[in-house]
Design a protein around this motif. Structure first.
Motif, mmCIF file in Angstrom:
data_model
loop_
_atom_site.group_PDB
_atom_site.id
_atom_site.type_symbol
_atom_site.label_atom_id
_atom_site.label_comp_id
_atom_site.label_asym_id
_atom_site.label_seq_id
_atom_site.Cartn_x
_atom_site.Cartn_y
_atom_site.Cartn_z
ATOM 1 N N ILE A 178 0.837 -1.202 0.000
ATOM 2 C CA ILE A 178 0.000 0.000 0.000
ATOM 3 C C ILE A 178 0.870 1.249 0.000
ATOM 4 C CG2 ILE A 178 -1.599 1.355 1.411
ATOM 5 C CD1 ILE A 178 -2.932 -1.291 2.209
ATOM 6 N N ALA A 179 1.886 1.262 0.844
ATOM 7 C CA ALA A 179 2.746 2.442 0.946
ATOM 8 C C ALA A 179 3.506 2.712 -0.354
ATOM 9 C CB ALA A 179 3.729 2.252 2.102
ATOM 10 N N GLU A 180 3.953 1.647 -1.024
ATOM 11 C CA GLU A 180 4.813 1.831 -2.198
ATOM 12 C C GLU A 180 4.039 1.933 -3.507
ATOM 13 O OE1 GLU A 180 7.956 -1.001 -2.481
ATOM 14 O OE2 GLU A 180 8.678 -0.668 -0.437
ATOM 15 N N TRP A 181 2.968 1.155 -3.655
ATOM 16 C CA TRP A 181 2.384 1.006 -4.999
ATOM 17 C C TRP A 181 0.966 1.535 -5.153
ATOM 18 C CZ3 TRP A 181 4.401 -4.352 -3.706
ATOM 19 C CH2 TRP A 181 5.785 -4.399 -3.928
ATOM 20 N N LEU A 182 0.319 1.904 -4.041
ATOM 21 C CA LEU A 182 -1.033 2.445 -4.184
ATOM 22 C C LEU A 182 -1.081 3.661 -5.108
ATOM 23 C CD1 LEU A 182 -3.969 1.901 -3.041
ATOM 24 C CD2 LEU A 182 -3.532 3.829 -1.521
ATOM 25 N N PRO A 183 -0.153 4.625 -4.981
ATOM 26 C CA PRO A 183 -0.216 5.775 -5.885
ATOM 27 C C PRO A 183 -0.062 5.398 -7.367
ATOM 28 C CG PRO A 183 1.200 6.238 -3.999
ATOM 29 C CD PRO A 183 0.919 4.767 -3.975
ATOM 30 N N ARG A 184 0.656 4.311 -7.638
ATOM 31 C CA ARG A 184 0.904 3.921 -9.035
ATOM 32 C C ARG A 184 -0.291 3.209 -9.655
ATOM 33 N NH1 ARG A 184 0.773 2.931 -13.450
ATOM 34 N NH2 ARG A 184 2.323 2.046 -14.885
ATOM 35 N N TRP A 185 -0.961 2.346 -8.902
ATOM 36 C CA TRP A 185 -1.961 1.464 -9.498
ATOM 37 C C TRP A 185 -3.384 1.760 -9.057
ATOM 38 C CZ3 TRP A 185 0.219 -0.536 -13.434
ATOM 39 C CH2 TRP A 185 1.565 -0.945 -13.389
ATOM 40 N N SER A 186 -3.592 2.790 -8.253
ATOM 41 C CA SER A 186 -4.949 3.083 -7.796
ATOM 42 C C SER A 186 -5.474 4.362 -8.431
ATOM 43 C CB SER A 186 -4.995 3.222 -6.276
ATOM 44 O OG SER A 186 -4.396 4.440 -5.860
ATOM 45 N N ILE A 187 -6.785 4.469 -8.424
ATOM 46 C CA ILE A 187 -7.481 5.670 -8.890
ATOM 47 C C ILE A 187 -8.254 6.206 -7.688
ATOM 48 C CG2 ILE A 187 -9.181 6.607 -10.494
ATOM 49 C CD1 ILE A 187 -8.615 4.138 -12.288
ATOM 50 N N PRO A 188 -7.961 7.401 -7.211
ATOM 51 C CA PRO A 188 -8.685 7.925 -6.050
ATOM 52 C C PRO A 188 -10.167 8.135 -6.375
ATOM 53 C CG PRO A 188 -6.665 9.170 -6.458
ATOM 54 C CD PRO A 188 -6.893 8.314 -7.656
ATOM 55 N N TYR A 189 -10.997 7.919 -5.367
ATOM 56 C CA TYR A 189 -12.419 8.223 -5.556
ATOM 57 C C TYR A 189 -12.589 9.706 -5.844
ATOM 58 C CZ TYR A 189 -17.179 9.527 -4.556
ATOM 59 O OH TYR A 189 -18.423 10.080 -4.659
ATOM 60 N N GLN A 190 -13.483 10.015 -6.761
ATOM 61 C CA GLN A 190 -13.815 11.404 -7.054
ATOM 62 C C GLN A 190 -15.262 11.468 -7.518
ATOM 63 O OE1 GLN A 190 -10.802 11.858 -10.137
ATOM 64 N NE2 GLN A 190 -12.349 11.724 -11.739
ATOM 65 N N ASN A 191 -15.891 12.574 -7.260
ATOM 66 C CA ASN A 191 -17.274 12.759 -7.682
ATOM 67 C C ASN A 191 -17.292 13.307 -9.112
ATOM 68 O OD1 ASN A 191 -20.010 12.995 -7.830
ATOM 69 N ND2 ASN A 191 -20.183 14.704 -6.398
ATOM 70 N N ALA A 192 -16.680 12.545 -10.005
ATOM 71 C CA ALA A 192 -16.612 12.922 -11.420
ATOM 72 C C ALA A 192 -16.248 11.678 -12.216
ATOM 73 C CB ALA A 192 -15.559 14.016 -11.637
ATOM 74 N N GLN A 193 -16.755 11.598 -13.432
ATOM 75 C CA GLN A 193 -16.475 10.441 -14.270
ATOM 76 C C GLN A 193 -15.000 10.390 -14.646
ATOM 77 O OE1 GLN A 193 -19.160 10.445 -17.621
ATOM 78 N NE2 GLN A 193 -20.980 10.236 -16.337
#
Length: 250
Positions: free
Chosen positions: A40-55
């Motif tokens: 989570i600490a190393e790779w979350l920023p690379r492979w995740s998409i943060p939730y947002q109220n927009a498509q």
């Protein structure tokens, strides 16, 4: 004096955004391993998409144009990893709320060099509602969702008419919805709910044989050895002409 390093922060699903829908999960402090914390600490920023109220722009998120398959509740990511490896031409968007599962899948992504998987750590209903454009999904996987076996908890089950209606609106015509469960009563409810959705049609008379692309997990194999059943359901979104024909027939 050398102080011990603080452990990496644990990311959690964001706070509810004012929704009143019944959640199919309960936040609990589950065990998470050091390797999952590190992932989570190393790779979350690379492979995740943060939730947002927009498509979201799926092509931009994956760096390519390809059919996108949404998986709701990927658990520890074992099935997600195997399907993504077997189908490199498809994009896989996994939605999960629990840290241990997110960390486990991030580790699998890194260890197997998977470029076609992205993660959103948030409530799936809000992701569908706010982030997924109508008609943009080529498929949806919902494997072994929490069965909430007690009758008073059935309202928490994920497969409900309102969720399926929303889900179908995000699927392209001809896209497929594949559910699987090892609880017979939940399988019956799934069949009833999916069959009642006018935008879907069943690919079989009732339950479907397990397709080759869905691997057997170790837990499923153990259940089968013990004589437990597993039920797969595969529906597709009707083409506009099919829906119009059914309306005229009725």
């Amino acid at each position: 004096m050398n102080l011990p390093k603080a452990p990496p922060p644990i990311v959690t699903a964001q706070s509810p955004s004012g929704s009143t829908h019944i959640r199919s999960f309960v936040h609990r402090r589950a065990h998470i391993t050091p390797s999952q914390e590190q992932a989570i600490a190393e790779w979350l920023p690379r492979w995740s998409i943060p939730y947002q109220n927009a498509q979201i722009d799926l092509a931009a998120a994956f760096g390519r144009q390809a059919p996108t398959i949404l998986e709701i509740g990927f658990g520890m990511g074992e099935t997600t990893q195997q399907i993504a490896q077997a189908r490199p031409g498809d994009n896989f968007l996994g939605v999960e709320v629990f840290n241990a599962g997110v960390g486990a899948l991030l580790k699998r992504i890194h260890d197997h060099s998977l470029d076609n998987v992205r993660i959103i750590q948030h409530d799936a209903v809000e992701v569908l509602r706010d982030m997924i454009a109508p008609g943009s999904l080529a498929g949806v996987h919902i494997y072994f969702p929490d069965p909430w076996p007690k009758k008073r908890h059935h309202k928490r089950r994920l497969i409900q008419p309102a969720l399926i209606e929303l889900l179908v609106s995000r699927m392209a015509p001809g896209a497929y919805l594949h559910c699987a469960t090892d609880w017979e009563h939940y399988a019956q409810q799934m069949l009833e709910v999916l069959s009642a959705e006018p935008g879907l049609q069943n690919t079989c008379a009732d339950y479907a044989p397990r397709p080759d692309y869905r691997p057997l997990t170790k837990f499923e194999n153990r259940g089968l050895r013990l004589g437990h059943g597993v039920w797969d359901l595969i529906f597709t979104r009707r083409m506009p002409a099919d829906a119009a024909h059914d309306t005229e027939a009725n």
